[in-house]
Design a protein around this motif. Structure first.
Motif, PDB file in Angstrom:
ATOM      1  N   ASN A   1       9.920   0.573  -0.737  1.00 38.99           N
ATOM      2  CA  ASN A   1      10.127  -0.399  -1.807  1.00 38.99           C
ATOM      3  C   ASN A   1      11.168  -1.444  -1.414  1.00 38.99           C
ATOM      4  OD1 ASN A   1       8.763  -0.132  -4.615  1.00 38.99           O
ATOM      5  ND2 ASN A   1       9.045   1.984  -3.936  1.00 38.99           N
ATOM      6  N   PHE A   2      12.230  -0.994  -0.748  1.00 39.65           N
ATOM      7  CA  PHE A   2      13.275  -1.943  -0.338  1.00 39.65           C
ATOM      8  C   PHE A   2      12.700  -2.976   0.637  1.00 39.65           C
ATOM      9  CE2 PHE A   2      16.911  -3.350   2.213  1.00 39.65           C
ATOM     10  CZ  PHE A   2      17.785  -3.737   1.197  1.00 39.65           C
ATOM     11  N   TYR A   3      11.932  -2.490   1.619  1.00 42.48           N
ATOM     12  CA  TYR A   3      11.353  -3.422   2.593  1.00 42.48           C
ATOM     13  C   TYR A   3      10.237  -4.266   1.980  1.00 42.48           C
ATOM     14  CZ  TYR A   3      14.021  -1.727   6.571  1.00 42.48           C
ATOM     15  OH  TYR A   3      15.036  -1.446   7.447  1.00 42.48           O
ATOM     16  N   LEU A   4       9.530  -3.733   0.995  1.00 43.83           N
ATOM     17  CA  LEU A   4       8.535  -4.542   0.288  1.00 43.83           C
ATOM     18  C   LEU A   4       9.229  -5.705  -0.404  1.00 43.83           C
ATOM     19  CD1 LEU A   4       5.781  -5.242  -0.895  1.00 43.83           C
ATOM     20  CD2 LEU A   4       6.191  -3.531  -2.697  1.00 43.83           C
ATOM     21  N   GLY A   5      10.297  -5.397  -1.147  1.00 45.43           N
ATOM     22  CA  GLY A   5      11.034  -6.456  -1.830  1.00 45.43           C
ATOM     23  C   GLY A   5      11.588  -7.476  -0.852  1.00 45.43           C
ATOM     24  N   ASN A   6      12.205  -7.011   0.215  1.00 45.12           N
ATOM     25  CA  ASN A   6      12.779  -7.902   1.226  1.00 45.12           C
ATOM     26  C   ASN A   6      11.706  -8.775   1.881  1.00 45.12           C
ATOM     27  OD1 ASN A   6      15.348  -7.021   0.806  1.00 45.12           O
ATOM     28  ND2 ASN A   6      15.743  -6.447   2.922  1.00 45.12           N
ATOM     29  N   SER A   7      10.562  -8.150   2.209  1.00 45.72           N
ATOM     30  CA  SER A   7       9.486  -8.896   2.871  1.00 45.72           C
ATOM     31  C   SER A   7       8.996 -10.038   1.975  1.00 45.72           C
ATOM     32  CB  SER A   7       8.327  -7.956   3.211  1.00 45.72           C
ATOM     33  OG  SER A   7       8.734  -6.941   4.103  1.00 45.72           O
TER      34      SER A   7
ATOM     35  N   GLY B   1      13.637  -2.987  -8.334  1.00 46.31           N
ATOM     36  CA  GLY B   1      13.884  -2.145  -9.511  1.00 46.31           C
ATOM     37  C   GLY B   1      13.560  -0.689  -9.224  1.00 46.31           C
ATOM     38  N   ASN B   2      12.496  -0.440  -8.451  1.00 50.02           N
ATOM     39  CA  ASN B   2      12.136   0.931  -8.080  1.00 50.02           C
ATOM     40  C   ASN B   2      13.224   1.568  -7.217  1.00 50.02           C
ATOM     41  OD1 ASN B   2       9.681   0.816  -9.436  1.00 50.02           O
ATOM     42  ND2 ASN B   2       8.555   0.112  -7.630  1.00 50.02           N
ATOM     43  N   VAL B   3      13.803   0.762  -6.318  1.00 45.47           N
ATOM     44  CA  VAL B   3      14.891   1.274  -5.473  1.00 45.47           C
ATOM     45  C   VAL B   3      16.089   1.650  -6.340  1.00 45.47           C
ATOM     46  CG1 VAL B   3      16.510   0.743  -3.610  1.00 45.47           C
ATOM     47  CG2 VAL B   3      14.161  -0.101  -3.483  1.00 45.47           C
ATOM     48  N   ILE B   4      16.439   0.767  -7.257  1.00 48.16           N
ATOM     49  CA  ILE B   4      17.601   1.012  -8.129  1.00 48.16           C
ATOM     50  C   ILE B   4      17.392   2.249  -9.002  1.00 48.16           C
ATOM     51  CG2 ILE B   4      18.867   0.073 -10.114  1.00 48.16           C
ATOM     52  CD1 ILE B   4      18.394  -2.744  -8.756  1.00 48.16           C
ATOM     53  N   GLU B   5      16.161   2.402  -9.494  1.00 47.96           N
ATOM     54  CA  GLU B   5      15.855   3.569 -10.332  1.00 47.96           C
ATOM     55  C   GLU B   5      15.978   4.865  -9.533  1.00 47.96           C
ATOM     56  OE1 GLU B   5      12.205   5.391 -13.084  1.00 47.96           O
ATOM     57  OE2 GLU B   5      11.977   3.445 -12.088  1.00 47.96           O
ATOM     58  N   ALA B   6      15.484   4.831  -8.290  1.00 48.47           N
ATOM     59  CA  ALA B   6      15.513   6.035  -7.453  1.00 48.47           C
ATOM     60  C   ALA B   6      16.891   6.304  -6.876  1.00 48.47           C
ATOM     61  CB  ALA B   6      14.494   5.905  -6.319  1.00 48.47           C
ATOM     62  N   SER B   7      17.661   5.232  -6.617  1.00 44.13           N
ATOM     63  CA  SER B   7      18.984   5.373  -5.989  1.00 44.13           C
ATOM     64  C   SER B   7      19.924   4.299  -6.522  1.00 44.13           C
ATOM     65  CB  SER B   7      18.847   5.261  -4.460  1.00 44.13           C
ATOM     66  OG  SER B   7      20.098   5.350  -3.844  1.00 44.13           O
ATOM     67  N   PRO B   8      20.549   4.558  -7.665  1.00 40.92           N
ATOM     68  CA  PRO B   8      21.389   3.541  -8.321  1.00 40.92           C
ATOM     69  C   PRO B   8      22.572   3.062  -7.485  1.00 40.92           C
ATOM     70  CG  PRO B   8      20.885   5.347  -9.820  1.00 40.92           C
ATOM     71  CD  PRO B   8      20.442   5.786  -8.465  1.00 40.92           C
TER      72      PRO B   8
ATOM     73  N   ILE C   1       0.846  -1.203   0.000  1.00 43.60           N
ATOM     74  CA  ILE C   1       0.000   0.000   0.000  1.00 43.60           C
ATOM     75  C   ILE C   1       0.878   1.247   0.000  1.00 43.60           C
ATOM     76  CG2 ILE C   1      -1.800   1.274   1.214  1.00 43.60           C
ATOM     77  CD1 ILE C   1      -2.590  -1.389   2.561  1.00 43.60           C
ATOM     78  N   ALA C   2       1.921   1.231   0.822  1.00 44.98           N
ATOM     79  CA  ALA C   2       2.787   2.408   0.970  1.00 44.98           C
ATOM     80  C   ALA C   2       3.442   2.805  -0.349  1.00 44.98           C
ATOM     81  CB  ALA C   2       3.865   2.136   2.024  1.00 44.98           C
ATOM     82  N   THR C   3       3.797   1.822  -1.164  1.00 45.51           N
ATOM     83  CA  THR C   3       4.539   2.106  -2.398  1.00 45.51           C
ATOM     84  C   THR C   3       3.648   2.545  -3.555  1.00 45.51           C
ATOM     85  OG1 THR C   3       4.494  -0.272  -2.902  1.00 45.51           O
ATOM     86  CG2 THR C   3       6.472   0.595  -1.837  1.00 45.51           C
ATOM     87  N   THR C   4       2.352   2.689  -3.295  1.00 45.02           N
ATOM     88  CA  THR C   4       1.473   3.205  -4.362  1.00 45.02           C
ATOM     89  C   THR C   4       1.671   4.696  -4.589  1.00 45.02           C
ATOM     90  OG1 THR C   4      -0.329   3.538  -2.769  1.00 45.02           O
ATOM     91  CG2 THR C   4      -0.279   1.438  -3.969  1.00 45.02           C
ATOM     92  N   ASN C   5       2.358   5.355  -3.660  1.00 47.10           N
ATOM     93  CA  ASN C   5       2.586   6.803  -3.754  1.00 47.10           C
ATOM     94  C   ASN C   5       4.060   7.086  -4.058  1.00 47.10           C
ATOM     95  OD1 ASN C   5       2.600   9.581  -3.556  1.00 47.10           O
ATOM     96  ND2 ASN C   5       2.336   9.630  -1.334  1.00 47.10           N
TER      97      ASN C   5
END
Length: 556
Positions: free
Chosen positions: A423-429, A455-462, A409-413
């Motif tokens: 996004n990082f914790y979503l992926g990890n979870s 992928g969203n994390v990498i895009e935002a912070s390579p 839910i959090a990553t919809t924004n």
């Protein structure tokens, strides 16, 4: 006969002045935000002089200020039957129309109020302008238009200038607002609110030191003017948010000034509710619970008290009271439900769904809570900023499936301040939920969501290196060897670019060995030379690595 006419005119003027004098204490009480006192004065006037339409209008406006629309409408309709100031009540009815989204009806009522105005009249224009600004959806452009007409009629009227300042401020025109407030105070040095608003402008510009100085000047002029202490409270609250090192001290100052404001206004239910709203902002839920229970003693049926009880009960650990209070509040169709109501209800259900030791979860109650959180976000997207803490707690309890539900839910924004970490914790979870001992077969849909999150994390912070290694691990579970190799190589490139100090860290060394061994294994059947190269890189870092040693033997 002429003497009789002169006497009649004089008598009429005397009555008008007398009525104006009757209303002055009420107007002063309204300006000082002593609304119960104002209501008491105005009800006395309306009861003793039913023809006083102006008093009925002012009383209706006080009810509107307190969000009691039904009572406001009763007095506006009563005021229309009066004589003095009767047509002002069309303005009150017009604001009710605006609140209901009926702009055409509002404009028709405003036109009735302004009909037959004399050239130098401004009162109707002032109140129409205030109605546009006080509506549920403020219309500052329309307010500016009508108040500009009032200024043409009477350029030196202090109330016109004050409301022009408010309209300019609402329209985000700081410079014009400053000029209007300054001119209003110069036109009438007793108009203390205009002087206070100069400090409000500085607060809005985050010039907190200067804002406090401006409020101190107001206090030097009139130390018993309550609203200035409310502004001081709000200023110190914002100042503390902007300077975290001083946050605790400034929050205490803010709460102290708000208490001072309460002592100088009144302890009515409406004032207590405004205080409660501030306590929510300040995060003082212990005091909020005390205040909510005091409000309950004053009025057992006011629905907003259930909201305050619900918020405070959740924050103070009493989830049963929170759920009961908020469900009762939301179930009443007459209540204006906010996103925060659903957020707190959802949080309460989620907390109740999880056992104290974190080992069991009531799935039905948990999913019900998640559904409420989704409703909150649908109503107000910025609620996503509030989800990180609850997601992190679930993650730390190793409730990875439940944590993922929150982070999803959090990553919809994308504009959320926590977007990268969420996004990082979503992926990890999602990844850890699919690597638990009891997992027979990983869920490819969940893992694909994890891949997108990384992928969203990498895009935002390579340069976030762990996003690459977790994305590689995720693709290994998905049996996508080509993508696994791609992200392991990307991890190696990122840490190598950071230099020798980064490469020397034990955790990084361990992950590099993971990269080389997994890439080597993926090439073992298709490119033995490549596989040997990677296994040898492992041995260069760890000469005793058994997996690399034994694998090289089989490749000969």
């Amino acid at each position: 006969m002429n003497k009789f006419k002169i006497f009649s005119v004089a008598l009429l003027a005397s009555v008008t002045v007398s009525q104006a004098q009757d209303l002055n204490p009420a107007k002063k009480a309204i300006d000082a935000e002593q609304f119960d006192s104002a209501k008491s004065i105005l009800k006395s006037i309306v009861n003793s002089k039913p023809s006083n339409g102006r008093a009925a209008f002012l009383l209706g406006n006080v009810y509107l200020t307190q969000n009691i629309a039904d009572s406001a409408k009763i007095y506006f309709q009563k005021g229309l039957t009066g004589s003095d100031g009767a047509k002002l009540n069309y303005i009150g009815l017009g604001q009710l129309d605006l609140d209901n989204g009926n702009v055409a009806a509002a404009q028709a009522n405003f036109a009735l109020a302004a009909k037959d105005m004399k050239k130098k009249d401004v009162e109707e224009y002032i109140y129409i302008g205030k109605a546009y600004m006080a509506a549920n959806k403020p219309d500052y452009k329309s307010a500016l238009s009508i108040l500009t007409r009032a200024k043409i009629n009477n350029p030196q009227d202090a109330q016109v200038l004050l409301e022009l300042g408010n309209a300019f401020y609402g329209d985000k025109n700081q410079n014009e607002a400053y000029v209007a407030y300054r001119d209003a105070f110069q036109a009438d040095p007793t108009l203390i609110r205009a002087k206070m608003q100069l400090g409000v402008l500085l607060k809005g510009a985050k010039a907190y030191t200067e804002a406090v100085k401006a409020y101190d000047n107001v206090i030097a002029t009139n130390a018993s003017y309550g609203p200035v202490y409310r502004e001081l409270a709000e200023t110190y609250y914002l100042w503390g948010r902007n300077e975290p090192s001083k946050g605790k001290d400034y929050l205490q100052k803010a709460l102290g000034y708000y208490e001072k404001y309460m002592t100088l206004t009144d302890y009515s239910l409406a004032s207590r509710m405004r205080h409660a709203d501030f306590l929510i902002l300040a995060g003082d839920y212990k005091t909020l619970e005390v205040e909510a229970n005091k409000m309950k003693e004053l009025d057992k049926v006011n629905p907003r008290i259930l909201r305050y009880l619900g918020f405070a009960a959740y924050e103070n650990g009493n989830v049963d009271v929170a759920i009961q209070s908020l469900e009762s509040f939301i179930a009443n169709p007459a209540n204006k439900v906010l996103a925060l109501d659903y957020q707190y209800l959802g949080f309460s259900k989620i907390k109740k769904a999880i056992s104290a030791d974190g080992k069991t979860v009531d799935a039905t109650l948990f999913n019900n809570g998640v559904s409420d959180v989704k409703k909150a976000v649908e109503m107000e997207i910025s609620i996503t900023n509030n989800l990180a803490d609850i997601g992190k707690k679930l993650y730390e309890q190793k409730l990875f499936k439940e944590a993922a539900a929150i982070y999803e839910i959090a990553t919809t924004n994308k504009e959320s301040r926590n977007y990268l970490l969420d996004n990082f914790y979503l992926g990890n979870s999602l990844y850890y939920d699919n690597t638990k001992k009891d997992v027979v077969k990983p869920d490819p849909i969940a893992l694909q969501k994890a891949d997108v999150a990384f992928g969203n994390v990498i895009e935002a912070s390579p340069s976030t290196q762990d996003a690459y290694i977790f994305r590689a691990r995720t693709n290994r579970l998905l049996e996508k060897d080509d993508m696994m190799v791609k992200y392991y190589e990307a991890y190696i490139a990122v840490v190598t670019e950071k230099g020798a100090e980064e490469l020397a860290k034990p955790a990084v060394k361990t992950k590099l060995i993971e990269c080389y061994n997994n890439m080597a294994a993926s090439f073992a059947n298709t490119d033995k030379l490549k596989a040997k190269e990677y296994f040898n890189k492992t041995l260069a870092l760890d000469p005793t690595n058994n997996y690399a040693t034994e694998s090289l033997k089989t490749l000969k």
